[in-house]
Design a protein around this motif. Structure first.
Motif: not given
Length: 206
Positions: A118-135
């Protein structure tokens, strides 16, 4: 809110005829139609996975209409005159459902995307997947404080991605009123992670 008020609200939706007193029967009939359209592919994308293919719904205009009408009936029955201001769709198949539903309800549509998309200012949230983390990310100006928000996606499995979407809604000051999914893998208990009511249109895997 009364049943008649719910039906009046439906009548105000552009491009759709007024609802009628048999909306529960209508919803039940639409669910049967939608369930019959789904296809299952064993061992995709990996061994042991039974993949639910929802794409036939979007290949047929009458099925697409049935899907959006079903979700509209649920929202009118449960939220009445406090319909959502924003529909948030999760990457990627939430994008198939969200814009059409938002248009039907006269709401805005906001995408949640993988980090860096996504362009421009964004907020980010990490979350857990089966094999590690994604955002996940959402544009910082996409939701205004106090707006009522519903998060939509095709399937809830572990619930991690939906949880992340909901967390970003709350960070931006939105009023997270619910989550909507087409299907649910109940044995993964994903809904237990979510901080707002969860609705699944079609229960379980047939």
């Amino acid at each position: 809110m009364s049943q008649s008020s719910h039906l009046d609200a439906s009548a105000q939706v552009p491009g759709h005829s007024a609802a009628h007193p048999t909306s529960a029967a209508e919803l039940a009939s639409l669910k049967v139609k939608l369930r019959a359209a789904l296809r299952q592919f064993p061992d995709f994308p990996s061994p042991g996975i039974l993949f639910e293919d929802i794409l036939p719904i979007f290949a047929d205009a009458s099925l697409h209409e049935a899907l959006i009408r079903s979700l509209e009936l649920h929202i009118l029955a449960n939220y009445g005159d406090q319909k959502p201001d924003v529909i948030v769709g999760l990457e990627a198949r939430g994008f198939l459902i969200g814009p059409s539903l938002a248009l039907r309800l006269g709401a805005s549509f906001v995408p949640v995307r993988k980090q860096g998309k996504l362009p421009g200012p964004c907020i980010t949230q990490a979350y857990e997947k089966e094999y590690g983390q994604d955002f996940f990310q959402m544009q910082s100006d996409s939701i205004k404080p106090g707006q009522k928000v519903i998060v939509v996606d095709d399937i809830i499995a572990t619930g991690g991605s939906a949880w992340a979407g909901g967390e970003m809604v709350k960070k931006l000051g939105g009023d997270l009123v619910g989550f909507i999914f087409l299907l649910e893998l109940e044995f993964l208990h994903g809904r237990d992670k979510l901080p707002a009511p969860v609705y699944t249109l079609l229960s379980g895997q047939a």
